[in-house]
Design a protein around this motif. Sequence first.
Motif, PDB file in Angstrom:
ATOM      1  N   PRO A 153     -32.828 -25.358  -4.002  1.00 38.36           N
ATOM      2  CA  PRO A 153     -33.769 -24.612  -3.179  1.00 38.36           C
ATOM      3  C   PRO A 153     -33.946 -23.178  -3.654  1.00 38.36           C
ATOM      4  O   PRO A 153     -33.044 -22.572  -4.208  1.00 38.36           O
ATOM      5  N   ASP A 154     -35.130 -22.668  -3.431  1.00 41.08           N
ATOM      6  CA  ASP A 154     -35.391 -21.270  -3.738  1.00 41.08           C
ATOM      7  C   ASP A 154     -34.746 -20.387  -2.705  1.00 41.08           C
ATOM      8  O   ASP A 154     -34.306 -20.837  -1.663  1.00 41.08           O
ATOM      9  N   GLU A 155     -34.733 -19.119  -3.040  1.00 37.81           N
ATOM     10  CA  GLU A 155     -34.184 -18.171  -2.083  1.00 37.81           C
ATOM     11  C   GLU A 155     -34.965 -18.194  -0.781  1.00 37.81           C
ATOM     12  O   GLU A 155     -34.420 -18.055   0.285  1.00 37.81           O
ATOM     13  N   PHE A 156     -36.259 -18.392  -0.865  1.00 41.02           N
ATOM     14  CA  PHE A 156     -37.064 -18.431   0.340  1.00 41.02           C
ATOM     15  C   PHE A 156     -37.805 -19.746   0.424  1.00 41.02           C
ATOM     16  O   PHE A 156     -39.018 -19.798   0.533  1.00 41.02           O
ATOM     17  N   GLU A 184     -41.340  -4.845  -6.068  1.00 41.26           N
ATOM     18  CA  GLU A 184     -40.238  -4.516  -5.160  1.00 41.26           C
ATOM     19  C   GLU A 184     -40.643  -3.375  -4.252  1.00 41.26           C
ATOM     20  O   GLU A 184     -39.817  -2.636  -3.734  1.00 41.26           O
ATOM     21  N   ASP A 208     -25.290 -24.199   3.147  1.00 44.84           N
ATOM     22  CA  ASP A 208     -26.021 -23.568   4.235  1.00 44.84           C
ATOM     23  C   ASP A 208     -25.823 -24.254   5.580  1.00 44.84           C
ATOM     24  O   ASP A 208     -25.598 -23.607   6.581  1.00 44.84           O
ATOM     25  N   PHE A 267     -33.677 -23.896   5.546  1.00 40.60           N
ATOM     26  CA  PHE A 267     -34.394 -24.561   4.456  1.00 40.60           C
ATOM     27  C   PHE A 267     -35.217 -23.552   3.683  1.00 40.60           C
ATOM     28  O   PHE A 267     -35.393 -22.419   4.131  1.00 40.60           O
ATOM     29  N   THR A 307     -33.865 -20.956  -7.985  1.00 37.09           N
ATOM     30  CA  THR A 307     -32.524 -20.544  -8.367  1.00 37.09           C
ATOM     31  C   THR A 307     -31.521 -21.313  -7.528  1.00 37.09           C
ATOM     32  O   THR A 307     -31.877 -22.048  -6.624  1.00 37.09           O
ATOM     33  N   ALA A 347     -29.705 -19.881  -5.552  1.00 41.55           N
ATOM     34  CA  ALA A 347     -29.440 -19.098  -4.349  1.00 41.55           C
ATOM     35  C   ALA A 347     -29.704 -19.938  -3.109  1.00 41.55           C
ATOM     36  O   ALA A 347     -30.487 -20.870  -3.136  1.00 41.55           O
ATOM     37  N   ARG A 348     -29.050 -19.585  -2.039  1.00 40.04           N
ATOM     38  CA  ARG A 348     -29.229 -20.355  -0.821  1.00 40.04           C
ATOM     39  C   ARG A 348     -30.506 -19.937  -0.109  1.00 40.04           C
ATOM     40  O   ARG A 348     -31.178 -19.002  -0.496  1.00 40.04           O
ATOM     41  N   SER A 349     -30.797 -20.649   0.956  1.00 45.31           N
ATOM     42  CA  SER A 349     -32.049 -20.427   1.671  1.00 45.31           C
ATOM     43  C   SER A 349     -32.051 -19.081   2.378  1.00 45.31           C
ATOM     44  O   SER A 349     -30.999 -18.517   2.664  1.00 45.31           O
ATOM     45  N   ALA A 350     -33.249 -18.630   2.680  1.00 42.66           N
ATOM     46  CA  ALA A 350     -33.363 -17.418   3.488  1.00 42.66           C
ATOM     47  C   ALA A 350     -32.909 -17.713   4.904  1.00 42.66           C
ATOM     48  O   ALA A 350     -32.931 -18.846   5.351  1.00 42.66           O
ATOM     49  N   LEU A 393     -30.863  -5.784  -0.999  1.00 42.48           N
ATOM     50  CA  LEU A 393     -30.700  -7.218  -1.193  1.00 42.48           C
ATOM     51  C   LEU A 393     -31.916  -7.845  -1.864  1.00 42.48           C
ATOM     52  O   LEU A 393     -31.834  -8.955  -2.352  1.00 42.48           O
ATOM     53  N   THR A 394     -33.007  -7.180  -1.874  1.00 40.71           N
ATOM     54  CA  THR A 394     -34.183  -7.772  -2.508  1.00 40.71           C
ATOM     55  C   THR A 394     -34.262  -7.364  -3.975  1.00 40.71           C
ATOM     56  O   THR A 394     -35.168  -7.738  -4.676  1.00 40.71           O
ATOM     57  N   LYS A 395     -33.308  -6.596  -4.415  1.00 40.17           N
ATOM     58  CA  LYS A 395     -33.401  -6.059  -5.760  1.00 40.17           C
ATOM     59  C   LYS A 395     -32.295  -6.559  -6.670  1.00 40.17           C
ATOM     60  O   LYS A 395     -31.844  -5.866  -7.563  1.00 40.17           O
ATOM     61  N   SER A 396     -31.829  -7.743  -6.423  1.00 48.16           N
ATOM     62  CA  SER A 396     -30.792  -8.279  -7.290  1.00 48.16           C
ATOM     63  C   SER A 396     -31.387  -8.542  -8.672  1.00 48.16           C
ATOM     64  O   SER A 396     -32.585  -8.678  -8.854  1.00 48.16           O
ATOM     65  N   PHE A 443     -21.781 -20.034  -4.863  1.00 44.45           N
ATOM     66  CA  PHE A 443     -22.543 -19.131  -4.002  1.00 44.45           C
ATOM     67  C   PHE A 443     -21.662 -17.984  -3.522  1.00 44.45           C
ATOM     68  O   PHE A 443     -20.452 -18.015  -3.673  1.00 44.45           O
ATOM     69  N   ASP A 452     -20.764 -16.113   0.032  1.00 45.48           N
ATOM     70  CA  ASP A 452     -20.872 -16.358   1.469  1.00 45.48           C
ATOM     71  C   ASP A 452     -21.479 -15.167   2.203  1.00 45.48           C
ATOM     72  O   ASP A 452     -21.892 -15.289   3.350  1.00 45.48           O
ATOM     73  N   ILE A 453     -21.515 -14.028   1.550  1.00 46.06           N
ATOM     74  CA  ILE A 453     -22.055 -12.829   2.197  1.00 46.06           C
ATOM     75  C   ILE A 453     -23.516 -12.610   1.808  1.00 46.06           C
ATOM     76  O   ILE A 453     -24.333 -12.228   2.637  1.00 46.06           O
ATOM     77  N   GLN A 455     -28.595 -14.640  -1.527  1.00 47.65           N
ATOM     78  CA  GLN A 455     -29.441 -14.703  -2.727  1.00 47.65           C
ATOM     79  C   GLN A 455     -28.629 -14.881  -3.998  1.00 47.65           C
ATOM     80  O   GLN A 455     -29.185 -15.043  -5.071  1.00 47.65           O
TER      81      GLN A 455
END
Lengths: 407, 246
Positions: free
Chosen positions: A28-31, A85, A375, A407, B67, B69-72, B83-86, B178, B180-181, B184
């Motif tokens: 999954p993507d970040e968003f 950004e 998640d 998700f 990626t 990365a986990r979900s939003a 956090l948006t600038k990794s 991942f 946990d904190i 992304q």
Amino acid sequence: MKKTLTGLLLILTLAPCESLWAQEESLPDEFGEMTETSDNTTGIGGIVDAATTFGNKPHLNANTLNDNNFNNIRALLNFRFQHKEKLRADVEVLFDDASKEKVRLQGAFITIFDVPNEKINFMVGKIPNLFGNFGKREFSDVNPLIGQPLMRQYRTSLDWNNLWNNQEQLILKEKRKAHKGNLPVDVLAGATPTVYDARWDFGIELFGNISFVDYQIAVTEGSISNPDANQNKGKQFLGRLGFAPVAGLKFGFSGASNPYLSGADPQRLLEEGKGKGEYRQMAYGADLEASYRYLIVFSEFVKSTWDASVDEGELSNWSWYVDAKYKLHPKLYVAARYDMMNFSKIKDPATASNESWDFDVKRYEVGLGFRITADATLKLVEQWTVFDEKSNIKSVRFTAAQLSVPF
Amino acid sequence: MKIVILVFGFATALIFTLLGEDVKFFQIMSDAGLVKYSESESIENRAALPAEGKITGKVFVSKSGGTAARSAKGLYGKSSSRLTKSAGIDQRAIVFIVKAPGKYPLPQSRPVMRQKNIAIVPHVLPVLLGTTVDFPNEDEIYHNIFSLSDTKTFDLGRYSKGKSKSVTFNTLGTVKVFCDIHSQMGGVILVLQNPYFTTVGIDGSYSISGVPPGNYEVAAWQENGGSKIQKITVRSGEQVDLDFSF
């Protein structure tokens, strides 16, 4: 029973789905689903919660629109657009199957970063509450338990829609509450929480960080206890200073002030010569986050005072909680919260004695969380709310399970 | 009755979890005739084989994005500018020989997967079976690296800058890592049977040298594209050109 079975069915349906998704090689993507052009990124994400309860009804956890973390099915949908950004637009929609507004716009705001550098950023629109440190854990996949702290949700006897004529009416309201068994929702409808996270407010926020200090300053339409208090022409000023001196330790201080009354025609109940805009809520708070290895602890304190026409004393409360989460295993954690809210005393004209204007209340919530994937989490909690000895209802206790699937 | 139903719910979730991640990757390894090494197998006994051939080529990836990365989690709302600038995610592919006979000595220096600028670097790390990987935190803030993959389940807890923890990988497969904190942050470790692997260059080119003569299945793995496998024959002193497309 029907609702319990519905919730259970949803849990059983969603749990395997998440595991099956995890087998896909495309991660999954970040968003969620994202598309990206050279400068712009758009994304959709969200969280689906399925919950069920056993024992007493979880009505004491209801928010003003009857949305409730313990309701059977809730879904949060987030749409995001980001330009480089520098600029981001977010829209968040909340679905709650038992809410008076099943679908509502939870938030919609634009964030402008680095104006002119990372020390200064702006957020404007329907924005989240900045008070304290619970905001992030408002979401089910971050909250280690299911319920919210009392200060963030519990609805006091104070009514933001219909200001009482005098403290006798207020105390009568408290007494009525005492006789409503464990179904106080109808009595509490419209009653005022202390710091209300469930509904966001229109305003503008300035935020940033300088060294180990984070700051947030905002002006919004409503008050922290009543985001609907936008008819009184008052503006709320609130802010938070946060400190992170070393890794694993954060603390902050928050303050807010705004007229809190709303309602169609509260004028008749106001003191002579005073308007709605002259009754303010003043609140200040302190918060703490500490973590080490597998343990994380949060705590918040809030003292809130509401301007009111009471003869003696002040209309205020203070509340405090501490919650902790400890990971026993990568897939299993335990969590607990101890929570309390105390109310000031005002004169009861009927007895000429000083009485607290609402029942002092404590809440305990303990639980287990099982991580199905990185998640998705399945939680099992026990919550009991205990009132002081004046109340006919001594406690309300129930068990609940929730599956949280981002998700 | 309700308790029984609840227990049944938890049990169902547990079963599906156990059937969860990494199934597809490991299926490829199994189809190729690989068997998991047991924890007790002595890695030191693996002898190096003669190295004579070379495999080179290019990996073409038509689509980027996505990626580990986990979900939003909703908006979070708070001041999340940092956090948006990794750092950008390096999604280069890995090319490896699926199975090569013999047992192989571990590398003298341990591979490192860093927590840096709120990102996991490198994003993809191929390692030889039995390798211990170090996870140093190079950020000023806490991180909490963990994985729930069947290949290796671990949770390193929170630790600060300058500290490091390590994990040994004794089972073949993919390990999704991942924080946990910071949702992304994500990375992938590929635990491979032999040392004949490489990360492709920025231009997509790769080269694996010192390959003993023989018939092999060569796989290219890319995070969003999965695995592609081709069969080749390596002859002594010769170079085999092999391209992959995703």
